[in-house]
Write an enzyme that holds these catalytic residues in place. Sequence first.
Site, PDB file in Angstrom:
ATOM      1  N   GLU A  60      41.638  -4.879  42.978  1.00  0.00           N
ATOM      2  CA  GLU A  60      41.935  -6.304  42.775  1.00  0.00           C
ATOM      3  C   GLU A  60      40.949  -7.005  41.841  1.00  0.00           C
ATOM      4  O   GLU A  60      41.301  -7.986  41.181  1.00  0.00           O
ATOM      5  CB  GLU A  60      41.985  -7.041  44.120  1.00  0.00           C
ATOM      6  CG  GLU A  60      43.184  -6.665  44.991  1.00  0.00           C
ATOM      7  CD  GLU A  60      42.932  -5.461  45.895  1.00  0.00           C
ATOM      8  OE1 GLU A  60      41.898  -4.775  45.705  1.00  0.00           O
ATOM      9  OE2 GLU A  60      43.757  -5.215  46.785  1.00  0.00           O
ATOM     10  N   PHE A 122      44.440  -8.603  61.784  1.00  0.00           N
ATOM     11  CA  PHE A 122      44.275  -7.504  60.825  1.00  0.00           C
ATOM     12  C   PHE A 122      44.380  -8.036  59.395  1.00  0.00           C
ATOM     13  O   PHE A 122      45.301  -8.779  59.076  1.00  0.00           O
ATOM     14  CB  PHE A 122      45.350  -6.433  61.076  1.00  0.00           C
ATOM     15  CG  PHE A 122      45.276  -5.308  60.081  1.00  0.00           C
ATOM     16  CD1 PHE A 122      44.159  -4.478  60.031  1.00  0.00           C
ATOM     17  CD2 PHE A 122      46.295  -5.084  59.181  1.00  0.00           C
ATOM     18  CE1 PHE A 122      44.065  -3.448  59.111  1.00  0.00           C
ATOM     19  CE2 PHE A 122      46.223  -4.051  58.249  1.00  0.00           C
ATOM     20  CZ  PHE A 122      45.100  -3.235  58.211  1.00  0.00           C
ATOM     21  N   GLN A 123      43.445  -7.634  58.581  1.00  0.00           N
ATOM     22  CA  GLN A 123      43.354  -8.062  57.182  1.00  0.00           C
ATOM     23  C   GLN A 123      43.330  -9.585  57.041  1.00  0.00           C
ATOM     24  O   GLN A 123      43.870 -10.149  56.092  1.00  0.00           O
ATOM     25  CB  GLN A 123      44.481  -7.447  56.339  1.00  0.00           C
ATOM     26  CG  GLN A 123      44.321  -5.928  56.209  1.00  0.00           C
ATOM     27  CD  GLN A 123      45.113  -5.319  55.085  1.00  0.00           C
ATOM     28  OE1 GLN A 123      46.173  -5.816  54.723  1.00  0.00           O
ATOM     29  NE2 GLN A 123      44.607  -4.228  54.511  1.00  0.00           N
ATOM     30  N   LYS A 172      52.021 -15.476  55.481  1.00  0.00           N
ATOM     31  CA  LYS A 172      53.235 -14.681  55.377  1.00  0.00           C
ATOM     32  C   LYS A 172      54.463 -15.450  55.875  1.00  0.00           C
ATOM     33  O   LYS A 172      55.549 -15.344  55.298  1.00  0.00           O
ATOM     34  CB  LYS A 172      53.071 -13.373  56.155  1.00  0.00           C
ATOM     35  CG  LYS A 172      54.115 -12.337  55.795  1.00  0.00           C
ATOM     36  CD  LYS A 172      53.780 -10.981  56.385  1.00  0.00           C
ATOM     37  CE  LYS A 172      54.840  -9.960  55.998  1.00  0.00           C
ATOM     38  NZ  LYS A 172      54.563  -8.632  56.588  1.00  0.00           N
TER      39      LYS A 172
END
Lengths: 594, 172
Positions: A60, A122-123, A172
Amino acid sequence: MPATASATETSQLTGAQVIVKALQDQGVELIFGYPGGAVLPLYDVLFQQDKIRHILVRHEQAAVHAAEGYARSTGKVGVVLVTSGPGATNTVTGLTDALMDSTPIVCLTGQVPTHMIGNDAFQEADTVGITRPCTKHNYLVKRPEDLARIIHEAFHVARSGRPGPVVVDLPKNIQTGKAPYVGPEAVRLRGYRPRREPDLARVEEAIELLLRAQRPIFYVGGGVINAGPTACTLLTELVRATGAPITLTLMGLGAYPASDPQFLGMLGMHGTYEANMAMYECDLMLAIGARFDDRVTGRLDGFSPRSKKVHVDIDPSSINKNVVVDVPIVGDAELALLAMLDCFRRRANEHDPERLTGWWRQIEKWRAVDSLRFRQESRAIKPQTAIKRLWEKTRDRDVYVTTDVGQHQMWAAQHFKFDKPMRWLTSGGLGTMGFGFPAAIGVQLAHPEATVLCISGDASFVMNMQELSTAIQYRLPVKTFILNNEYMGMVRQWQDFFHGSRRAESYMAALPDFVKLAEAFGAVGLRASRIEELDPVIDAALAADKPVIVDVVVEKMENVYPMIPGGCAHNEIKLSPEDDGPHEPISEEGMVLV
Amino acid sequence: MKANEEEQRHTIVVLVDNEPGVLARVIGLFSGRGYNIDSLTVAEVDKERGLSRINIVTSGTRVVIEQIKALLAKLVPVHKVQDLTVEGPAVERELALVKVVGDRERLIQALRIADFMHARLVDSRPDSLIFEVTGTSDELDAFIALVEPVEVSRAGVVAIARGPKALVPDRG
């Protein structure tokens, strides 16, 4: 495309569709990115359209540098798309680089769903918190109705005023839920209005000083390049009309033609003798789009002590930050230069070019020192020779050059001559090793027919060499020239000068065989170890239609000269080693400088 | 630029969009560059337009204060920056709640001080008193020094320029 779609048409869009539509309406052609869990809905929409091309990088950080390469060689906004957590944190170096070098970037980051933010999911990472100090502005989209407007605002903020990176963090569930679409006209930034129009009274004052100055100099930086090609043309007209000398910063190279006799070369720590001496001795300094960086000024109390200073900058916080100036002008460089040129032409009868004769006589004496000279004496390749030949062999081409950071960067800045803006891309402010190769990928994508050179070093190149895979995937014939001295050369130089030649950790042990490395990825690998091999290898590299890595084995102990050591003033510049004898210790104050 | 130039106390007023993260941006600007914050207050002042007002008391040399103002003005959600110390005259006030504990004699003494210094008694118990005091920071300091409290809660400085001119955002 209509600015806003009708309500019936848009009410069925998901957030991800809204984002992609907004990007299309912003004219985005390319996105540099890397998918992951938190951006899957967005990738799904990108997959189902063909207006925007996605370029898959291999890390990235490289996505941001590639977007910087795209942005700085086109003047458009570079776009990055990464996932949450590590995807976002990996962009931090690139974002900081873009902030320091005023590069317009919009970076879209995935985020865990809004109801999970703060749960150490998570993440998950606090992306807006982490990127707040390394962006011009950032957003966390929490409501679907804000989504489209925020995307458009991000582009507006990134490209206007002093350009910079903007992060938009996209949970999301915002991507999957329904969201209304609004067009670019929905931007509603009530407090953000960068000033573009210069104060004409101040411009008049600046020209008044210029008409009376005996020893004027233009000191110009990357801000003029950011202002656009017209600003560079106006600059050239103004400088020629006044007959005054001009020096450019590292970021400003190309803003004024290097082949013009009024150009004194780059200034600063590794600038030319004539540029630095002229800055020291001038009676009027016209700083335009430059920010009085410490690499430029040297010791502040010894910086151009007898001059009046005019400073044109779009960023009010850049004025009087390091150096107090007499005539501050806040505004866009193009508009300021236009006003200055108008004013100068109106008063052309007051301009006596003869009064600069003495000044130019003095400058020519400094120039005669020939501070960039080097001797190609043996069969070992001098790094400067490699740069010089590369420049000479690409002069008739449409050429772009990126670099990494260190000795090779300074030699490239000194010996590769740029006559046009936006052709030279280097990490100036942050000094990011690993910038050059991904940046070259971004440039080549923006200019498929151009010759794109990445001048790198052995240590810098390995910092982002995974991008060879990207270059191969998209058939990008980027030509990388590694000036290989098996050292972090600039670190070794400072250790030799200031730390008793104790070369702590600066030797690059266990370097890969760069020829085999290139071949392993499917690229062309070439090597030049002797001076007679240099030209044929450059020719072969330029002829290849694939990515090329050239391992240029150069003289290991060559140092970059001239040099203004830390804590010294412009007139304390050191020329080549033979004029200089052993390095005397620098001041304690100088030792702490980076 | 003189590094040893004298530091001056400035009261700076910032009109901002009342949105998440705006205070963090302002504070981050100070902490990230090593500037001082002596006092900071924030509250929404215009619900309709969603505007908050931040009052900052800071100290620095002239050059540093100019930098602070320019950097504040550069933040995207910032509408207006006003330096009341330079653009004055201005009214400055601070509020404090001051708890005094002790025997009867001590509390009577505190009540007497409160009376002539215009502090208001807001809570009274046999062995403790709480005063509300408003005034300039100096006045508060003086009161607190006299009553020797066990606990003080200060609101920070709020300030406003004197005269008919008002600090309002540009249209939009």
